[in-house]
Design an enzyme around this catalytic site. Structure first.
Site, PDB file in Angstrom:
ATOM      1  N   GLY A 131      25.754  -6.101  12.694  1.00 45.75           N
ATOM      2  CA  GLY A 131      25.865  -4.683  12.417  1.00 45.75           C
ATOM      3  C   GLY A 131      26.285  -4.439  10.982  1.00 45.75           C
ATOM      4  CB  CYS A 132      25.800  -1.519   8.760  1.00 42.76           C
ATOM      5  SG  CYS A 132      26.228  -0.183   9.901  1.00 42.76           S
ATOM      6  CG  PHE A 133      31.212  -0.008   9.631  1.00 39.12           C
ATOM      7  CD1 PHE A 133      31.865   0.074   8.414  1.00 39.12           C
ATOM      8  CD2 PHE A 133      30.873   1.178  10.275  1.00 39.12           C
ATOM      9  CE1 PHE A 133      32.167   1.302   7.836  1.00 39.12           C
ATOM     10  CE2 PHE A 133      31.171   2.407   9.707  1.00 39.12           C
ATOM     11  CZ  PHE A 133      31.825   2.473   8.486  1.00 39.12           C
ATOM     12  CB  ALA A 134      29.747  -6.254  12.141  1.00 42.41           C
TER      13      ALA A 134
END
Length: 320
Positions: A131-134
């Site tokens: 994921g992007c935030f991840a």
């Protein structure tokens, strides 16, 4: 040349993949799949793709060497169940279906954060894109986890409106987003489990992550700040990070403040570290649609296929 299909090509991450792969020297785009826009040229949906890609969207996928799944979360499994995909086809899922539990039939999905899983990605046939935030948060914390230095982490992060996807929502209207910010999914964001799974597999004690995400009044990009307590000199921490990322083409540790514009329109992550007494803040910035999604997916494809890691990803930040 390898043939490629993009499932969900009408969305933000799918159309971003079209932009990248249209110029990839080893790729031939074979089909762009969309149920809702079947029969429409991709350039009619995205006029910037005129002369770049004129393929017509279809709801009938063909056999290809590589397929990217750019579907809403939890839809990738349904699509794979409903369509026949050869075991020889490389499948890269940009959703969250296989990030935590990576088994689907006889496919075992490799978690696709290249900075920690490059050896496992080489020759892989099933990849779960992070994921992007991840991605932004893990890249900020992994060097500390590798040394067992993490305990309790407090992270704030702000993301652009494209992080919410293409479907119109109350919080993506221009009149709501413009000149506005707001917190959402405080301490409950869907990427927390994904982050902790990777950090805890490397840290010798359990990590607690307190994450507060924010919606920003800009289109693309993610900026995160993670606060931890460490009894190390700042110079030693910076050296630890530079050694950890020394061989990584897309991660740069800076000794001065970073800006979001450094990474927008690139597949790069930039990191800056600050310290006051025993409190350390690690800042990280990425483009949510590139290093946080489509760019990283191409990076994973390159690694899996044994190609140069930055092939098709030599992009420059917007600057102004």
């Amino acid at each position: 040349m390898k043939t490629v299909g993009i499932v969900g090509a009408n969305g933000y991450t799918g159309s971003e993949l079209v932009r990248l792969l249209a110029f990839h020297p080893n790729i031939e785009l074979s089909f762009l799949y969309s149920r809702s826009n079947s029969g429409t040229k991709i350039s009619d949906l995205y006029p910037d793709l005129a002369t770049v890609c004129e393929l017509v969207l279809t709801d009938k996928p063909s056999s290809v060497d590589i397929v990217f799944l750019c579907l809403p979360h939890k839809e990738s499994q349904n699509w794979l169940n409903q369509n026949t995909v050869s075991d020889d086809t490389l499948v890269i899922d940009l959703g969250n279906d296989f990030r935590l539990e990576g088994v689907f039939g006889n496919r075992n999905f490799i978690y696709g954060l290249p900075e920690i899983n490059k050896k496992n990605l080489l020759g892989a046939k099933s990849i779960a894109n992070p994921g992007c935030f991840a991605t932004a948060i893990q890249l900020a914390l992994l060097p500390l986890a590798q040394k067992g230095l993490l305990n309790e982490v407090y992270t704030t992060g702000i993301t652009g409106s494209t992080g919410a996807g293409q479907s119109l929502q109350a919080t993506t209207h221009f009149t709501w987003r413009n000149d506005n910010i707001s917190a959402y999914k405080t301490l409950t964001h869907q990427h927390v489990d994904e982050i902790l799974q990777q950090l805890n597999s490397r840290n010798d004690k359990e990590v607690t992550l307190n994450f507060v995400p924010w919606r920003g009044d800009f289109t693309r990009g993610i900026f995160t700040s993670s606060t931890v307590k460490l009894n190390l000199e700042l110079s030693d921490i910076e050296q630890l990070y530079r050694e950890f990322y020394a061989a990584e083409p897309f991660v740069k540790v800076h000794d001065r403040a970073i800006d979001l514009k450094q990474v927008v329109n690139t597949n790069r992550c930039v990191i800056h570290i600050e310290k006051n007494e025993n409190v350390v803040v690690i800042h990280s910035a990425i483009d949510n649609l590139l290093k946080g999604a489509s760019g990283q997916a191409v990076q994973n494809m390159n690694i899996a296929m044994g190609w140069e890691e930055n092939l098709g990803l030599k992009l420059k930040g917007i600057g102004f």
